[in-house]
Design a protein around this motif. Sequence first.
Motif, PDB file in Angstrom:
ATOM      1  N   SER A  15      -2.461  -2.297  -9.039  1.00 66.12           N
ATOM      2  CA  SER A  15      -3.127  -2.929  -7.535  1.00 66.12           C
ATOM      3  C   SER A  15      -3.496  -4.054  -7.730  1.00 66.12           C
ATOM      4  O   SER A  15      -3.709  -4.782  -6.695  1.00 66.12           O
ATOM      5  CB  SER A  15      -4.356  -1.932  -7.086  1.00 66.12           C
ATOM      6  N   THR A  28      -6.433  -5.669  -1.850  1.00 65.36           N
ATOM      7  CA  THR A  28      -7.186  -4.583  -1.344  1.00 65.36           C
ATOM      8  C   THR A  28      -8.581  -5.077  -2.168  1.00 65.36           C
ATOM      9  O   THR A  28      -8.504  -5.793  -3.144  1.00 65.36           O
ATOM     10  CB  THR A  28      -6.756  -3.336  -2.098  1.00 65.36           C
ATOM     11  N   GLY A  77      -8.391  -3.525  -5.842  1.00 66.03           N
ATOM     12  CA  GLY A  77      -7.551  -4.461  -6.512  1.00 66.03           C
ATOM     13  C   GLY A  77      -8.137  -5.766  -7.329  1.00 66.03           C
ATOM     14  O   GLY A  77      -8.287  -6.088  -8.172  1.00 66.03           O
ATOM     15  N   ILE A 127      -1.959  -0.588   0.715  1.00 64.98           N
ATOM     16  CA  ILE A 127      -1.278   0.057  -0.120  1.00 64.98           C
ATOM     17  C   ILE A 127      -0.164   0.765   0.434  1.00 64.98           C
ATOM     18  O   ILE A 127       0.822   0.635  -0.245  1.00 64.98           O
ATOM     19  CB  ILE A 127      -2.122   1.283  -0.902  1.00 64.98           C
ATOM     20  N   TRP A 139       6.516  -1.354  -5.792  1.00 64.57           N
ATOM     21  CA  TRP A 139       5.675  -0.906  -6.894  1.00 64.57           C
ATOM     22  C   TRP A 139       6.179  -0.920  -8.349  1.00 64.57           C
ATOM     23  O   TRP A 139       5.666  -0.336  -9.264  1.00 64.57           O
ATOM     24  CB  TRP A 139       5.041   0.437  -6.461  1.00 64.57           C
TER      25      TRP A 139
END
Length: 330
Positions: free
Chosen positions: A118, A142, A145, A288, A294
Amino acid sequence: MEKILITGASGFIGSFIVEEALKRGLDTWAAVRQSSSRRYLQDERIHFIELDFSSQERLTEQLREHRFDYIVHAAGVTKCLDNQDFFRMNTEGTKNLIRAVMVLQMPLKRFVFLSSLSIFGAIHEQEPYEEICETDTPQPNTAYGESKLLAEQFLQTTSLPYVILRPTGVYGPRERDYFLMAKSIKGHTDFAVGFKRQVITFVYVSDVVQAVFLALERDVVGRAFFLSDGDEYLSTAFSDLIIKELGNPWCLRLKAPIWVLRLVTFCGEYISRLTGKITALNNDKYHILRQRNWKCDITPARRELGYEPLVQLPEGVSKTIQWYKENKWL
């Protein structure tokens, strides 16, 4: 006997690291809070130590009588009422531990830090998606993260023999976030967001543990590695496997636009602040879930650590759902 300290030992990943340390005959010390559940830390060989990550001075005193060969720092928070709590625990807590170890001149052989994919945020979001690589510039989207990235950056300025591990989505027995998906599907609803193709990655908890001990053993320091099972999946793969393992119950699949997710997480965070109860539907979760790519490159982990994921998603989901059933979670 070599001595290992595992922080976050009562947590999902930490408890499995403790089990593996015991299997390997290490003198195993589990760092816990007074309020921490010890449900998965029942082995009488475990030594417990309470650490106060909010204070470097307090940590220094708590660790003064100890000389650890290895420290695995798995403590951290993934959900908070206040975003500043991410930085208090994940960033400042990590800095305080590192500083205490350095003040004590502890002769560590290895300091392994559990970070996260992240820290890179939503990059390479244009199709065809490229793998996130170690040469990419982190752009955390985030608070979680960002807090992990700041901890990484501080560790990288030290002389400690560190290895940083950056797992993608970790799942397995005892894990609670993916469990919510299984619980929802058992209740006949599978909720997804966004209409643009999403490619996601996973890593089973035992493979994260494998990487931790490879990082302790291999003659590699000052490096950071991504961890996944080496494959990539469309967003429906996980729920499809859960449905199969639950015996193919009828399931209403709902796919909502991103703005609906924004509304849901905004309300979730507002209610959370009113009630004082942490919810999974928060601002970080919005970023997320909306992220489309990802994919990550685990080639360096394979080449330098000898890491080879042993559990692919179908087997991992089967083991996980079986555990949830046996332990009356489902």
